[in-house]
Design an enzyme around this catalytic site. Sequence first.
Site, PDB file in Angstrom:
ATOM      1  N   PHE A 160      10.095  -2.118 -21.222  1.00 38.29           N
ATOM      2  CA  PHE A 160      10.592  -1.739 -22.537  1.00 38.29           C
ATOM      3  C   PHE A 160       9.733  -0.636 -23.129  1.00 38.29           C
ATOM      4  O   PHE A 160       8.501  -0.694 -23.060  1.00 38.29           O
ATOM      5  CB  PHE A 160      10.521  -2.917 -23.512  1.00 38.29           C
ATOM      6  CG  PHE A 160      11.321  -4.125 -23.140  1.00 38.29           C
ATOM      7  CD1 PHE A 160      12.597  -4.314 -23.643  1.00 38.29           C
ATOM      8  CD2 PHE A 160      10.778  -5.107 -22.310  1.00 38.29           C
ATOM      9  CE1 PHE A 160      13.325  -5.456 -23.330  1.00 38.29           C
ATOM     10  CE2 PHE A 160      11.498  -6.252 -21.985  1.00 38.29           C
ATOM     11  CZ  PHE A 160      12.783  -6.422 -22.502  1.00 38.29           C
ATOM     12  N   ASP A 161      10.385   0.339 -23.763  1.00 40.91           N
ATOM     13  CA  ASP A 161       9.681   1.210 -24.695  1.00 40.91           C
ATOM     14  C   ASP A 161       9.355   0.387 -25.937  1.00 40.91           C
ATOM     15  O   ASP A 161       9.901  -0.715 -26.140  1.00 40.91           O
ATOM     16  CB  ASP A 161      10.576   2.402 -25.036  1.00 40.91           C
ATOM     17  CG  ASP A 161       9.914   3.369 -25.999  1.00 40.91           C
ATOM     18  OD1 ASP A 161       8.675   3.518 -25.951  1.00 40.91           O
ATOM     19  OD2 ASP A 161      10.637   3.971 -26.817  1.00 40.91           O
ATOM     20  N   GLY A 162       8.470   0.921 -26.796  1.00 44.01           N
ATOM     21  CA  GLY A 162       8.069   0.183 -27.987  1.00 44.01           C
ATOM     22  C   GLY A 162       8.852   0.546 -29.231  1.00 44.01           C
ATOM     23  O   GLY A 162       9.782  -0.159 -29.641  1.00 44.01           O
TER      24      GLY A 162
END
Length: 300
Positions: A160-162
């Site tokens: 996941f990106d943040g």
Amino acid sequence: MALSLADKLVVAISSRALFDFEEENRVFETGDLQAYEALQRERLTVPARPGVAFALIRKLLALNTSAHRVEVAILSRSDPISGLRAFSSCREHGLAIERGVFTRGRPPFGYLKPLNASLFLSANHGDVRDALAAGFPAARVLPESATMASRYPDEIRIAFDGDAVLFSDEAEQIFQRDGLRAFVSHERDNRELPLAVGPLKPLLEALHRLQKLADEASPMRIRTALVTARSAPAHERAIRTLMAWNIEIDEAMFLGGLDKGAFLREFEPDFFFDDQIRHCESARAVTATGHVASGIVNAS
């Protein structure tokens, strides 16, 4: 007593995200619904090839060996007869998918609520935007994405990106408006203040619950990663936010603007989620990728 999906991780997925229906979709996109349906009828006995999200779905369903914890439902703009081909393709590929909704061209995202969906994967940009606007975790799969031949057949690996994915885009808004220095200063000053919830936080939370429920009888494990352009000192607020949520991740990559593709190649995720299309373009050469069209960078 009525059946309930309340205690399950429910993934709603379009038939085009699950299977390679790109040729059929080109006919669908012409607006000639009769031609599309005729083509699907001709191919009812021809199993569709796996699509972008197929490997992820197959692994998620493997979690059901010791207990039924994952439910997958097809949610599609296709007509019900085309749904026959989707279900028969599931059977041919050994996917235990029993539920589906087929809307014959109408937006299907309204059915996410009764399905109690933890994630919606679709190749339709509009449907994903509608789902996100309604508060459901959703991503547009990029049909051109590579599918990685994983060295980890017994692990579900999700990256996941943040900001604007797991977290809200509040910090990204400062970066876009005032630049990197202001962003770093703001995140350092607010390092102990948890970020607000982003669109895919419920998915990470559900995966974390499944990790805790895993037992020795399960043939599949879950491994998660945070892959973000943040770097020190802005890293601290991201980690402290996860701590405040009582969610553990297995790997965290604070890349400070480095290209994410090379790092994803090493992690080998079954799927990667990012809000910025430029990062998705880099990632899709490596692995199955979903664009989360949320936050300020997708406002237009």
